[in-house]
Design a protein around this motif. Structure first.
Motif, PDB file in Angstrom:
ATOM      1  N   LEU A 110      28.393 -16.354   5.855  1.00 54.33           N
ATOM      2  CA  LEU A 110      28.435 -16.705   7.273  1.00 54.33           C
ATOM      3  C   LEU A 110      28.736 -18.187   7.500  1.00 54.33           C
ATOM      4  CD1 LEU A 110      25.435 -14.532   8.461  1.00 54.33           C
ATOM      5  CD2 LEU A 110      27.800 -14.275   9.226  1.00 54.33           C
ATOM      6  N   THR A 111      28.347 -19.011   6.561  1.00 52.09           N
ATOM      7  CA  THR A 111      28.604 -20.449   6.716  1.00 52.09           C
ATOM      8  C   THR A 111      30.030 -20.831   6.330  1.00 52.09           C
ATOM      9  OG1 THR A 111      27.614 -20.830   4.523  1.00 52.09           O
ATOM     10  CG2 THR A 111      26.195 -21.132   6.449  1.00 52.09           C
ATOM     11  N   ARG A 112      30.871 -19.842   6.031  1.00 52.56           N
ATOM     12  CA  ARG A 112      32.298 -20.107   5.777  1.00 52.56           C
ATOM     13  C   ARG A 112      33.092 -20.173   7.080  1.00 52.56           C
ATOM     14  NH1 ARG A 112      31.353 -22.603   2.104  1.00 52.56           N
ATOM     15  NH2 ARG A 112      29.211 -22.161   2.657  1.00 52.56           N
ATOM     16  N   ILE A 113      32.470 -19.801   8.196  1.00 54.30           N
ATOM     17  CA  ILE A 113      33.176 -19.737   9.476  1.00 54.30           C
ATOM     18  C   ILE A 113      33.443 -21.144   9.996  1.00 54.30           C
ATOM     19  CG2 ILE A 113      33.121 -18.858  11.836  1.00 54.30           C
ATOM     20  CD1 ILE A 113      31.079 -16.785  10.908  1.00 54.30           C
ATOM     21  N   GLY A 114      34.728 -21.455  10.222  1.00 55.52           N
ATOM     22  CA  GLY A 114      35.114 -22.744  10.774  1.00 55.52           C
ATOM     23  C   GLY A 114      35.436 -22.628  12.256  1.00 55.52           C
ATOM     24  N   PHE A 115      36.079 -23.669  12.801  1.00 55.25           N
ATOM     25  CA  PHE A 115      36.421 -23.687  14.216  1.00 55.25           C
ATOM     26  C   PHE A 115      37.456 -22.605  14.541  1.00 55.25           C
ATOM     27  CE2 PHE A 115      34.931 -28.075  13.552  1.00 55.25           C
ATOM     28  CZ  PHE A 115      33.960 -28.131  14.548  1.00 55.25           C
ATOM     29  N   ASN A 116      37.282 -22.002  15.712  1.00 52.53           N
ATOM     30  CA  ASN A 116      38.192 -20.970  16.217  1.00 52.53           C
ATOM     31  C   ASN A 116      38.385 -19.843  15.207  1.00 52.53           C
ATOM     32  OD1 ASN A 116      39.959 -19.843  18.216  1.00 52.53           O
ATOM     33  ND2 ASN A 116      41.702 -20.477  16.976  1.00 52.53           N
ATOM     34  N   SER A 117      37.303 -19.437  14.582  1.00 54.45           N
ATOM     35  CA  SER A 117      37.365 -18.327  13.635  1.00 54.45           C
ATOM     36  C   SER A 117      36.428 -17.212  14.067  1.00 54.45           C
ATOM     37  CB  SER A 117      37.007 -18.796  12.222  1.00 54.45           C
ATOM     38  OG  SER A 117      38.039 -19.589  11.683  1.00 54.45           O
ATOM     39  N   LYS A 118      36.736 -16.025  13.616  1.00 53.44           N
ATOM     40  CA  LYS A 118      35.960 -14.833  13.939  1.00 53.44           C
ATOM     41  C   LYS A 118      35.690 -14.098  12.635  1.00 53.44           C
ATOM     42  CE  LYS A 118      37.321 -12.651  17.633  1.00 53.44           C
ATOM     43  NZ  LYS A 118      36.221 -12.722  18.630  1.00 53.44           N
ATOM     44  N   MET A 119      34.497 -13.506  12.521  1.00 53.48           N
ATOM     45  CA  MET A 119      34.152 -12.781  11.298  1.00 53.48           C
ATOM     46  C   MET A 119      33.635 -11.390  11.636  1.00 53.48           C
ATOM     47  SD  MET A 119      31.522 -13.813   8.184  1.00 53.48           S
ATOM     48  CE  MET A 119      32.612 -15.053   7.477  1.00 53.48           C
ATOM     49  N   VAL A 120      34.097 -10.404  10.869  1.00 51.66           N
ATOM     50  CA  VAL A 120      33.597  -9.035  10.983  1.00 51.66           C
ATOM     51  C   VAL A 120      32.995  -8.642   9.641  1.00 51.66           C
ATOM     52  CG1 VAL A 120      34.141  -6.633  11.494  1.00 51.66           C
ATOM     53  CG2 VAL A 120      35.371  -8.462  12.684  1.00 51.66           C
ATOM     54  N   LEU A 121      31.737  -8.225   9.667  1.00 58.21           N
ATOM     55  CA  LEU A 121      31.015  -7.818   8.462  1.00 58.21           C
ATOM     56  C   LEU A 121      30.868  -6.302   8.474  1.00 58.21           C
ATOM     57  CD1 LEU A 121      28.165 -10.480   8.744  1.00 58.21           C
ATOM     58  CD2 LEU A 121      30.206 -10.648   7.317  1.00 58.21           C
ATOM     59  N   CYS A 122      31.493  -5.630   7.504  1.00 56.35           N
ATOM     60  CA  CYS A 122      31.509  -4.164   7.472  1.00 56.35           C
ATOM     61  C   CYS A 122      30.721  -3.640   6.277  1.00 56.35           C
ATOM     62  CB  CYS A 122      32.946  -3.647   7.356  1.00 56.35           C
ATOM     63  SG  CYS A 122      34.104  -4.288   8.571  1.00 56.35           S
ATOM     64  N   GLY A 123      30.048  -2.529   6.474  1.00 53.64           N
ATOM     65  CA  GLY A 123      29.342  -1.911   5.360  1.00 53.64           C
ATOM     66  C   GLY A 123      28.562  -0.687   5.800  1.00 53.64           C
ATOM     67  N   ASP A 124      27.762  -0.185   4.886  1.00 56.13           N
ATOM     68  CA  ASP A 124      26.911   0.977   5.148  1.00 56.13           C
ATOM     69  C   ASP A 124      25.567   0.704   4.486  1.00 56.13           C
ATOM     70  OD1 ASP A 124      25.607   3.392   5.339  1.00 56.13           O
ATOM     71  OD2 ASP A 124      27.287   4.602   4.625  1.00 56.13           O
ATOM     72  N   VAL A 125      24.552   0.483   5.293  1.00 55.10           N
ATOM     73  CA  VAL A 125      23.244   0.100   4.742  1.00 55.10           C
ATOM     74  C   VAL A 125      22.657   1.176   3.836  1.00 55.10           C
ATOM     75  CG1 VAL A 125      22.652  -1.485   6.612  1.00 55.10           C
ATOM     76  CG2 VAL A 125      22.067   0.943   6.827  1.00 55.10           C
ATOM     77  N   THR A 126      23.145   2.410   3.944  1.00 55.20           N
ATOM     78  CA  THR A 126      22.604   3.496   3.112  1.00 55.20           C
ATOM     79  C   THR A 126      23.318   3.614   1.768  1.00 55.20           C
ATOM     80  OG1 THR A 126      24.095   5.231   3.950  1.00 55.20           O
ATOM     81  CG2 THR A 126      22.093   4.777   5.231  1.00 55.20           C
ATOM     82  N   GLN A 127      24.345   2.792   1.538  1.00 58.77           N
ATOM     83  CA  GLN A 127      25.156   2.929   0.326  1.00 58.77           C
ATOM     84  C   GLN A 127      25.129   1.677  -0.548  1.00 58.77           C
ATOM     85  OE1 GLN A 127      26.793   5.787  -0.635  1.00 58.77           O
ATOM     86  NE2 GLN A 127      25.729   6.728   1.087  1.00 58.77           N
ATOM     87  N   SER A 128      24.027   0.972  -0.561  1.00 56.70           N
ATOM     88  CA  SER A 128      23.944  -0.265  -1.330  1.00 56.70           C
ATOM     89  C   SER A 128      23.846   0.004  -2.827  1.00 56.70           C
ATOM     90  CB  SER A 128      22.729  -1.082  -0.881  1.00 56.70           C
ATOM     91  OG  SER A 128      22.600  -2.250  -1.665  1.00 56.70           O
ATOM     92  N   ASP A 129      24.571  -0.805  -3.612  1.00 56.64           N
ATOM     93  CA  ASP A 129      24.501  -0.736  -5.070  1.00 56.64           C
ATOM     94  C   ASP A 129      23.583  -1.812  -5.645  1.00 56.64           C
ATOM     95  OD1 ASP A 129      26.359   1.374  -5.333  1.00 56.64           O
ATOM     96  OD2 ASP A 129      28.013  -0.033  -5.055  1.00 56.64           O
TER      97      ASP A 129
END
Length: 230
Positions: free
Chosen positions: A166-185
């Protein structure tokens, strides 16, 4: 080839291209949860999404990334994900270049980019760094300005890894975090960074959270039926 046949062939090519353009442009939410998800992507700095396969998590994020690039809202698309299972982030054990190592994991995004942009433009953007695939292990120390960042399979990162991401986000940037909490390895007893983020960031104005359910699966009825058995 006669002029008449040439014109007929040329007209057919034009019709195919027009049909392709209509297909490319007409991406609309199929379920209310998808509409909620797209609204979060459009209006929030960070979108966190969890849900089963077939709900459009990665596909819709990639579509919005391409649209943002075309509309010059962003100058780059950054894709990352844990390249291996959560027990190892070290790509050095895999043969080939970094691009070759990441290819199997990032092919779903590549398919969407090729569909929306065409193979030649995708190849050009990869060469120019407009589209960049970065392994999760190599995200540390990077800051991305004017970028649309998609992080996939983030159920396989720890809360510490999520904080780094999350701290990689710079100015004028957007981040989408995708996953499935039931499928963690992640190893048993290790905290899931995606589940932690969903709980931690609820109520934050700049963060949108979407949680898909089985009824949001849009791939096929058989996928929904199979998922209901687990």
């Amino acid at each position: 080839m006669s002029k008449r046949k040439y014109r007929e062939q040329d007209n057919l090519v034009k019709l195919i291209r027009e049909e392709e353009q209509r297909y490319v442009k007409n991406v609309r939410p199929i379920t209310p949860t998808q509409a909620d998800y797209l609204s979060h992507i459009d209006n929030k700095n960070v979108t966190i999404v969890s849900g089963p396969a077939g709900t459009g998590k990665t596909y819709l994020a990639c579509v919005r990334a391409v649209e943002g690039l075309k509309e010059q809202k962003f100058t780059r698309i950054i894709i990352t994900r844990p390249a291996l299972s959560a027990t190892s982030e070290n790509l050095g054990f895999l043969p080939g270049s970094l691009e070759n190592k990441l290819d199997p994991f990032l092919r779903p995004c590549m398919q969407v980019f090729a569909e929306r942009l065409g193979q030649q433009k995708v190849k050009k953007y990869l060469q120019e760094g407009v589209i960049e695939f970065v392994s999760f292990a190599h995200m540390r120390g990077r800051t991305f300005q004017n970028a649309f960042i998609i992080a996939d399979e983030v159920q396989n990162v720890t809360p510490e890894g999520m904080k780094m991401l999350l701290t990689r986000i710079g100015f004028n940037s957007k981040m989408v975090l995708c996953g499935d909490v039931t499928q963690s390895d992640l190893p048993e007893g290790t905290k899931n960074g995606l589940a932690d983020a969903i709980e931690r960031f609820k109520g934050l104005e700049r963060v949108g959270i979407t949680e898909f359910e089985e009824e949001d699966v849009v791939r096929s009825e058989v996928v929904s039926d199979l998922l209901s058995c687990y």
